[in-house]
Design an enzyme around this catalytic site. Structure first.
Site, PDB file in Angstrom:
ATOM      1  N   TYR A  53      38.029  84.454 -14.415  1.00  0.00           N
ATOM      2  CA  TYR A  53      37.011  83.775 -15.219  1.00  0.00           C
ATOM      3  C   TYR A  53      37.613  83.150 -16.478  1.00  0.00           C
ATOM      4  CZ  TYR A  53      32.683  85.315 -12.904  1.00  0.00           C
ATOM      5  OH  TYR A  53      31.640  85.488 -12.036  1.00  0.00           O
ATOM      6  N   LYS A 107      42.841  93.923  -4.596  1.00  0.00           N
ATOM      7  CA  LYS A 107      43.401  93.267  -3.408  1.00  0.00           C
ATOM      8  C   LYS A 107      44.921  93.379  -3.522  1.00  0.00           C
ATOM      9  CE  LYS A 107      42.934  90.870   0.416  1.00  0.00           C
ATOM     10  NZ  LYS A 107      42.321  91.408   1.649  1.00  0.00           N
ATOM     11  N   ASP A 136      37.829  93.599   0.366  1.00  0.00           N
ATOM     12  CA  ASP A 136      37.136  93.234   1.607  1.00  0.00           C
ATOM     13  C   ASP A 136      36.526  94.478   2.255  1.00  0.00           C
ATOM     14  OD1 ASP A 136      39.760  94.086   2.015  1.00  0.00           O
ATOM     15  OD2 ASP A 136      40.178  92.682   3.649  1.00  0.00           O
ATOM     16  N   ASP A 175      31.604  90.696  -9.923  1.00  0.00           N
ATOM     17  CA  ASP A 175      30.484  89.761  -9.839  1.00  0.00           C
ATOM     18  C   ASP A 175      29.912  89.779  -8.423  1.00  0.00           C
ATOM     19  OD1 ASP A 175      28.752  87.603 -10.639  1.00  0.00           O
ATOM     20  OD2 ASP A 175      30.074  86.263  -9.517  1.00  0.00           O
ATOM     21  N   ASP A 235      26.267  91.960  -6.892  1.00  0.00           N
ATOM     22  CA  ASP A 235      25.128  91.319  -6.205  1.00  0.00           C
ATOM     23  C   ASP A 235      24.882  91.983  -4.857  1.00  0.00           C
ATOM     24  OD1 ASP A 235      24.876  89.444  -8.276  1.00  0.00           O
ATOM     25  OD2 ASP A 235      24.506  87.790  -6.877  1.00  0.00           O
TER      26      ASP A 235
HETATM   27  C1  IPM Z   1      26.546  87.561 -13.613  1.00  0.00           C
HETATM   28  C2  IPM Z   1      26.372  86.091 -13.392  1.00  0.00           C
HETATM   29  C3  IPM Z   1      27.331  85.327 -14.298  1.00  0.00           C
HETATM   30  C4  IPM Z   1      28.737  85.712 -13.908  1.00  0.00           C
HETATM   31  C5  IPM Z   1      27.156  83.795 -14.297  1.00  0.00           C
HETATM   32  C6  IPM Z   1      25.753  83.397 -14.638  1.00  0.00           C
HETATM   33  C7  IPM Z   1      28.139  83.125 -15.208  1.00  0.00           C
HETATM   34  O1  IPM Z   1      26.553  85.775 -12.050  1.00  0.00           O
HETATM   35  O2  IPM Z   1      26.342  88.021 -14.765  1.00  0.00           O
HETATM   36  O3  IPM Z   1      26.855  88.272 -12.655  1.00  0.00           O
HETATM   37  O4  IPM Z   1      29.322  85.119 -12.989  1.00  0.00           O
HETATM   38  O5  IPM Z   1      29.282  86.624 -14.538  1.00  0.00           O
HETATM   39 MG    MG Z   2      26.764  87.463 -10.787  1.00  0.00          MG
END
Ligand code: IPM
Ligand code: MG
Length: 359
Positions: free
Chosen positions: A142, A192, A224, A248, A252
């Site tokens: 990032y 990884k 993975d 990240d 999710d």
């Molecule tokens: C998160 C989001 C952010 C990230 C985006 C909105 C920049 O997806 O907080 O997980 O990638 O960190």
């Molecule tokens: Mg995210």
């Protein structure tokens, strides 16, 4: 009376709707527990691009620095997608994380009993899941340099750099080991290392830091495989430690164990200064302004702010209990709607949460 100053960043999309609910509950719970909250509302993300021409105005950053904790709803909207990267809402969020040196992102994933059937996975797979993703937040791909885009010989090439220094790995590993000590004592570091040099260093440093935590059971997993194990047998995890990009993605994925990304709060912490508390979901522009958003991740983020940011444990626990009671009573927003439940909009859900808190 103790009084805490907190900065509120409502942001974009559903942000203002869910922030209004959180604020209503923070007002109520602070009154019940005899402390004051002083809010400083500041523009951030697209809202700040509209009002100030940049996603993180210096006045917003300063207000955050001057407060005890920061509560953020969500940022981002397709209308800004065509802006240069540095001027997009997401860049404001990254600048906020790095400006406050919030290198540790804690994303707890806990299945609430009332939602055991809400997940796309079988109830017996997700039952009892209680894990914590510790994501490194101010380094890795990032923020790595060099990055950019070059055109030469008729070809376009774009690149980013996934890089970590030893001290960055050491400090996030320490946070993860400390969390593991307070939980079930198990830490799985995800990397990884079979392919990436940066992951090899990651693994070495995590091992080295682990020497100071002999009671924590440390394991390593390739990313993975971790993605697969999260949906195959998620109960095996206690604390997952990982880098910015992997965290990240995995957070999710882990969110869906709970049935909806609309349920997950997060805390981003540095070694000093205020923490940032935000739901892990985004601004959901498709349902913005329609009173359809699930405010629960936002409310749970406010609870984390109370506990971790302000040390108000009892108030935090009461907010969390209000969420559980509201779910147990069968109230659901559209994302979690199931047979036999009562469907509510964002505002009405806020009213039910308030009733559960005060009832
Ligand atoms: C998160 C989001 C952010 C990230 C985006 C909105 C920049 O997806 O907080 O997980 O990638 O960190
Ligand atoms: Mg995210």
């Amino acid at each position: 009376m103790t009084s805490h100053r907190i900065t509120l960043l409502a942001g974009d999309g559903i942000g203002p709707e869910i922030m209004a609910v959180a604020r209503q509950l923070l007002d109520a719970v602070s009154r019940r527990h005899g402390f004051g909250l002083v809010y400083d509302e500041q523009p951030m993300g697209g809202a700040a691009i509209d009002s100030c021409g940049e996603p993180l105005p210096s006045s917003t950053l300063q207000s955050c620095r001057d407060s005890e904790a920061v509560l953020l709803a969500a940022i981002g909207s397709p209308q800004y997608d065509s802006l240069p990267r540095a001027q997009r809402p997401e860049s404001g969020l990254l600048a906020l994380r790095s400006g406050l040196e919030l290198f540790a992102n804690l994303r707890p994933v806990k299945i609430m009993p009332a939602l055991a059937n809400a997940s796309s996975l079988k109830p017996e797979v997700i039952e009892g899941v209680d894990l914590l993703v510790v994501r490194e937040l101010t380094g890795g791909v990032y923020f790595g340099n060099p990055k950019g885009r070059v055109e030469a010989n008729g070809q376009v090439r774009a690149f980013n750099t996934m890089a970590y220094s030893d001290y960055e790995i050491d400090r996030i590993a320490q946070v993860a080991f400390e969390q593991a000590l307070q939980r079930r004592g198990r830490l799985c570091s995800v990397d990884k290392a079979n392919v990436l040099d940066v992951s090899q260093l990651w693994r070495e440093r995590v091992e080295a830091i682990g020497a100071a935590y002999p009671t924590v059971e440390l394991s390593h997993m390739y990313v993975d495989n971790a993605a697969m194990q999260l949906v195959r047998a998620p109960r095996q995890f206690d604390v997952i430690l990982t880098s910015n990009l992997f965290g990240d993605i995995l957070s999710d994925e882990a969110a869906m164990l709970t049935g909806s990304i609309g349920m997950l709060p997060s805390a981003s912490l540095g070694s000093k200064g205020p923490g940032l508390f935000e739901p892990i979901h985004g601004s959901a522009p498709d349902i913005a302004g329609q009173d359809r958003a699930n405010p629960m991740a936002m409310v749970l983020s406010a609870a984390m702010l109370l506990r971790v940011g302000l040390g108000q444990e009892a108030a935090a626990a009461e907010l969390e209990a209000a969420v559980e009671r509201t779910l147990a009573a069968g109230y659901r927003t559209g994302d979690l709607m199931a047979e036999g439940c009562t469907r509510l909009g964002c505002g009405a859900m806020g009213d039910q949460l308030l009733a559960a808190l005060e009832g």
